[in-house]
Design an enzyme around this catalytic site. Structure first.
Site, PDB file in Angstrom:
ATOM      1  N   GLY A  88       0.665  -1.309  -0.032  1.00 30.57           N
ATOM      2  CA  GLY A  88      -0.071  -0.176   0.062  1.00 30.57           C
ATOM      3  C   GLY A  88       0.945   1.169   0.178  1.00 30.57           C
ATOM      4  O   GLY A  88       0.438   2.361  -0.389  1.00 30.57           O
ATOM      5  N   ARG A  89       1.963   0.945   0.535  1.00 28.83           N
ATOM      6  CA  ARG A  89       2.888   2.192   0.432  1.00 28.83           C
ATOM      7  C   ARG A  89       4.080   1.855  -0.191  1.00 28.83           C
ATOM      8  O   ARG A  89       5.348   2.622   0.297  1.00 28.83           O
ATOM      9  CB  ARG A  89       3.175   2.830   1.687  1.00 28.83           C
ATOM     10  CG  ARG A  89       3.556   1.839   2.921  1.00 28.83           C
ATOM     11  CD  ARG A  89       4.036   2.298   4.156  1.00 28.83           C
ATOM     12  NE  ARG A  89       3.788   1.121   4.983  1.00 28.83           N
ATOM     13  CZ  ARG A  89       4.236   1.055   6.194  1.00 28.83           C
ATOM     14  NH1 ARG A  89       4.806   2.145   6.487  1.00 28.83           N
ATOM     15  NH2 ARG A  89       4.152   0.082   6.664  1.00 28.83           N
ATOM     16  N   LYS A 109       9.796   2.412  -0.237  1.00 29.63           N
ATOM     17  CA  LYS A 109       8.789   2.268   0.791  1.00 29.63           C
ATOM     18  C   LYS A 109       8.547   3.731   0.941  1.00 29.63           C
ATOM     19  O   LYS A 109       9.482   4.487   1.273  1.00 29.63           O
ATOM     20  CB  LYS A 109       9.327   1.627   2.200  1.00 29.63           C
ATOM     21  CG  LYS A 109       8.248   0.774   2.867  1.00 29.63           C
ATOM     22  CD  LYS A 109       8.853  -0.246   3.811  1.00 29.63           C
ATOM     23  CE  LYS A 109       8.035  -0.371   4.905  1.00 29.63           C
ATOM     24  NZ  LYS A 109       8.694  -1.019   5.865  1.00 29.63           N
ATOM     25  N   ASP A 121      -2.216   6.744   2.895  1.00 31.16           N
ATOM     26  CA  ASP A 121      -1.701   8.084   1.966  1.00 31.16           C
ATOM     27  C   ASP A 121      -0.404   7.224   1.195  1.00 31.16           C
ATOM     28  O   ASP A 121       0.051   8.310   0.166  1.00 31.16           O
ATOM     29  CB  ASP A 121      -1.251   9.191   2.569  1.00 31.16           C
ATOM     30  CG  ASP A 121      -0.167   8.921   3.974  1.00 31.16           C
ATOM     31  OD1 ASP A 121       0.379   7.741   3.886  1.00 31.16           O
ATOM     32  OD2 ASP A 121       0.279   9.661   4.426  1.00 31.16           O
ATOM     33  N   GLY A 122       0.017   6.269   1.559  1.00 31.92           N
ATOM     34  CA  GLY A 122       0.968   5.754   0.616  1.00 31.92           C
ATOM     35  C   GLY A 122       2.678   6.234   1.099  1.00 31.92           C
ATOM     36  O   GLY A 122       3.717   6.132   0.443  1.00 31.92           O
ATOM     37  N   ARG A 179       5.857 -13.301   0.699  1.00 33.55           N
ATOM     38  CA  ARG A 179       5.536 -13.550   1.812  1.00 33.55           C
ATOM     39  C   ARG A 179       4.542 -14.788   2.144  1.00 33.55           C
ATOM     40  O   ARG A 179       3.985 -15.195   1.204  1.00 33.55           O
ATOM     41  CB  ARG A 179       4.898 -12.354   2.729  1.00 33.55           C
ATOM     42  CG  ARG A 179       5.449 -10.981   2.344  1.00 33.55           C
ATOM     43  CD  ARG A 179       4.553  -9.954   1.976  1.00 33.55           C
ATOM     44  NE  ARG A 179       5.357  -8.541   1.563  1.00 33.55           N
ATOM     45  CZ  ARG A 179       5.721  -7.773   2.427  1.00 33.55           C
ATOM     46  NH1 ARG A 179       5.379  -7.729   3.651  1.00 33.55           N
ATOM     47  NH2 ARG A 179       6.305  -6.827   1.926  1.00 33.55           N
ATOM     48  N   ASP A 249       1.752 -11.730   6.911  1.00 35.36           N
ATOM     49  CA  ASP A 249       2.113 -10.897   5.857  1.00 35.36           C
ATOM     50  C   ASP A 249       3.608 -10.122   5.866  1.00 35.36           C
ATOM     51  O   ASP A 249       4.176  -9.886   5.235  1.00 35.36           O
ATOM     52  CB  ASP A 249       1.085  -9.781   5.481  1.00 35.36           C
ATOM     53  CG  ASP A 249       0.827  -8.748   6.580  1.00 35.36           C
ATOM     54  OD1 ASP A 249       0.439  -9.562   7.669  1.00 35.36           O
ATOM     55  OD2 ASP A 249       0.848  -7.549   6.696  1.00 35.36           O
ATOM     56  N   ASP A 259       9.955  -6.240   7.744  1.00 35.67           N
ATOM     57  CA  ASP A 259       9.173  -5.318   8.441  1.00 35.67           C
ATOM     58  C   ASP A 259       9.409  -4.680   9.847  1.00 35.67           C
ATOM     59  O   ASP A 259       8.872  -5.494  10.461  1.00 35.67           O
ATOM     60  CB  ASP A 259       7.675  -5.528   8.372  1.00 35.67           C
ATOM     61  CG  ASP A 259       7.248  -5.229   6.964  1.00 35.67           C
ATOM     62  OD1 ASP A 259       8.039  -4.691   6.145  1.00 35.67           O
ATOM     63  OD2 ASP A 259       5.828  -5.564   6.448  1.00 35.67           O
TER      64      ASP A 259
HETATM   65  P1  AMP Z   1       2.625  -3.149   7.820  1.00 33.93           P
HETATM   66  O1  AMP Z   1       2.161  -2.456   9.063  1.00 33.93           O
HETATM   67  O2  AMP Z   1       3.795  -2.497   7.366  1.00 33.93           O
HETATM   68  O3  AMP Z   1       2.833  -4.555   7.925  1.00 33.93           O
HETATM   69  O4  AMP Z   1       1.351  -2.805   6.839  1.00 33.93           O
HETATM   70  C1  AMP Z   1       0.070  -3.536   6.843  1.00 33.93           C
HETATM   71  C2  AMP Z   1      -0.615  -3.227   5.262  1.00 33.93           C
HETATM   72  O5  AMP Z   1      -1.174  -1.680   5.745  1.00 33.93           O
HETATM   73  C3  AMP Z   1       0.296  -3.128   4.355  1.00 33.93           C
HETATM   74  O6  AMP Z   1      -0.921  -3.860   3.235  1.00 33.93           O
HETATM   75  C4  AMP Z   1       0.549  -1.985   3.837  1.00 33.93           C
HETATM   76  O7  AMP Z   1       0.821  -1.758   2.597  1.00 33.93           O
HETATM   77  C5  AMP Z   1      -0.496  -1.191   4.342  1.00 33.93           C
HETATM   78  N1  AMP Z   1      -0.107   0.210   4.636  1.00 33.93           N
HETATM   79  C6  AMP Z   1       0.588   0.694   5.943  1.00 33.93           C
HETATM   80  N2  AMP Z   1       0.924   1.830   5.946  1.00 33.93           N
HETATM   81  C7  AMP Z   1       0.248   2.526   4.756  1.00 33.93           C
HETATM   82  C8  AMP Z   1       0.028   3.871   4.280  1.00 33.93           C
HETATM   83  N3  AMP Z   1       0.658   4.825   5.005  1.00 33.93           N
HETATM   84  N4  AMP Z   1      -0.584   3.973   2.975  1.00 33.93           N
HETATM   85  C9  AMP Z   1      -1.181   2.745   2.339  1.00 33.93           C
HETATM   86  N5  AMP Z   1      -0.860   1.575   2.870  1.00 33.93           N
HETATM   87  C10 AMP Z   1      -0.062   1.536   4.027  1.00 33.93           C
HETATM   88 MG    MG Z   2       4.192  -5.356   6.445  1.00 35.52          MG
END
Ligand code: AMP
Ligand code: MG
Length: 493
Positions: A88-89, A109, A121-122, A179, A249, A259
């Site tokens: 997502g980002r 990232k 917000d990516g 993953r 994930d 991560d």
């Molecule tokens: P994580 O906590 O890094 O394991 O992320 C969990 C999920 O949330 C993943 O699919 C990420 O890509 C998504 N995600 C986390 N932060 C953001 C962000 N700021 N914008 C879009 N997607 C996000």
């Molecule tokens: Mg992750």
């Protein structure tokens, strides 16, 4: 083009169900904060100047031959299935072959929204990007399989979380970003063709020793993934590392740690320690990590079951056997690691009890985990001064029962040392496995605070010390003073 990256892009040859092509969203004012030249060299990346690097590793300039995409995945988050996650980002620029002929992913990232961004917000704030940089490079220097840090760029844009924060793009290099959740995603969609293609890609990429002709190749693939995770998590446990978000994930099939969100190296030892502010139930507490690893791998088994030989009963029986073996593999890796930490060389039957009794004492005395093992190397001789070890016991603990028990434990341990090796050999071994410096939360917090004010000198000094964690760095080895402890870490997404 001032930056040349020899992309091959094998992942983007997989079926389209596995990803979405997407370009990074440009940022206002990319400024290069850190670049890992050694790693870049190993990947065949060449560049002429920092401005070029900042442009590429902020996503403002997509290098020639890149095939940028966001990977799709599902995941069990804190035990609950989320069928639709994905990058997502993050954006995979592509993969390259390194100087050992291994495929490696290069991923941005914080590079903008993708089809998997949901409400996000990516983007990434600077703090979590600095954290990941420091932690993954420290893990690498400690000899633990991990994704690596290639670049850190500030964007000149503000990211809004609980407060306004400076934005950053972090560039990560991984053996792959596949993953457990990547397999879950295709299995949930009953897309067997893509699942098989992903499994074949994973086999060729990470397990070239498994014959692609073997009828049981997918079961062998699963077995090797399980074995590597059993060993990886043992390495974490031996270092006092808490991952913090062991969702499916966030578990690779390459055996690399990935991560670095709300993770931490423990200061005072506690089996039930939790750092993550989002882990209300303590699911990912220190002592739960081996069992959670097994739980996650059971989810992987479910996703792969249809590819295993025989009928469903055969497949379930075979997967269950491997999952049972996991406990044994993990235990063996932990025990042999502990015997090394204690300077005992080869593992003997009594070592497990010796180690467990020590952990109980460390917990009881609220003793700093890494400090203790590091200081223990000074005490291999029978007549060594034990005072530095006793000083690690929390002075707030009433009575001297802990001190007495520690005294008895040290006698037991010294007997083992003298029965099995020499004090010099033991001390030497111990210094090579018990780090003098680990990335402590309070020092990371300090580096981030300064970095947010535009001063990266603290970050550079800390990163530098962490590159040689088995050497003495007195200014970075101390634990937090009272009031300096970081009790919670945040995802910071
Ligand atoms: P994580 O906590 O890094 O394991 O992320 C969990 C999920 O949330 C993943 O699919 C990420 O890509 C998504 N995600 C986390 N932060 C953001 C962000 N700021 N914008 C879009 N997607 C996000
Ligand atoms: Mg992750």
């Amino acid at each position: 083009m001032s930056v040349n990256i020899p992309f091959i892009n094998e992942f983007s040859q997989l079926p389209e169900a596995c990803f979405s092509r997407v370009l990074p969203t440009p940022v206002s004012q990319p400024t290069l904060v850190a670049f890992n030249h050694l790693l870049a060299d190993s990947l065949g990346i060449s560049s002429e100047h920092d401005a070029g690097l900042a442009a590429v590793f902020s996503g403002n300039q997509v290098p020639a031959n890149a095939d940028p995409l966001a990977m799709a995945y599902s995941g069990h988050q804190f035990g609950h299935l989320n069928p639709q996650l994905g990058d997502g980002r993050a954006i995979l620029l592509g993969d390259v072959r390194d100087n050992r002929n291994q495929l490696r992913d290069i991923q941005l990232k914080g590079s903008g929204r993708t089809p998997y961004s949901r409400n996000g917000d990516g983007r990434s704030p600077l703090g979590p990007a600095m954290r990941e940089y420091l932690l993954c490079e420290a893990m690498h220097a400690l000899g633990v399989p991990t994704t690596r840090a290639l670049a850190l760029v500030t964007t000149g844009d503000t990211v809004y979380r609980e407060r306004r924060e400076p934005g950053a793009v972090f560039t990560r290099v991984a053996a792959s970003h596949i993953r457990v959740g990547t397999f879950q995603y295709l299995a949930l969609r009953r897309d067997e063709e893509s699942l098989r293609a992903l499994a074949d890609h994973t086999l060729a990429r990470h397990f070239p020793d498994i014959s692609p002709e073997s009828e049981s190749r997918y079961l062998e693939l699963f077995t090797e993934i399980v074995r590597q995770q059993a060993e990886l998590i043992a390495r974490w446990m031996l270092l006092g590392f808490i991952h913090g978000v062991m969702n499916t994930d966030n578990m690779t099939v390459s055996g690399e740690t990935i991560d670095y969100g709300p993770c931490a190296f423990m200061d005072n030892f506690s089996r039930s320690k939790v750092f993550s502010s989002i882990d209300q139930q303590g699911r990912y507490a220190y002592q739960n990590q081996p069992a959670i690893g097994q739980w996650n791998l059971a989810r992987l088994a479910e996703a792969l079951l249809g590819l295993f030989p025989g009928d469903e009963d055969d497949a379930v029986a075979a997967a269950t056997q491997v999952l049972n073996d996991y406990s044994q593999w993990h235990q063996q890796a932990w025990e042999s690691g502990m015997s090394e930490k204690l300077g005992l060389g080869t593992t003997a039957e009594q070592d497990r009890q010796l180690a467990e009794d020590l952990l109980t004492l460390l917990e009881q005395g609220r003793i700093d985990y890494s400090h203790f093992f590091h200081a223990l190397a000074q005490c291999t001789e029978q007549d060594a001064d034990r005072t530095p070890l006793f000083l690690l016991i929390d002075p707030a603990i009433p009575g001297d029962a802990t001190r007495q028990q520690l005294e008895e434990w040290l006698n037991r341990w010294q007997d083992e040392v003298s029965n099995r090796t020499s004090p010099e050999t033991a001390a030497q071994k111990m210094r090579s496995v018990n780090p003098a410096v680990i990335p402590r939360n309070h020092r990371i917090a300090e580096a981030i605070n300064a970095g947010e004010q535009g001063d990266f000198s603290v970050f550079y000094a800390l990163a530098d010390a962490l590159r040689s964690p088995y050497q003495e760095h007195p200014e970075f080895s101390k634990g937090p003073r009272s009031g300096e402890e970081v009790l919670r870490t945040f995802c910071g997404t």
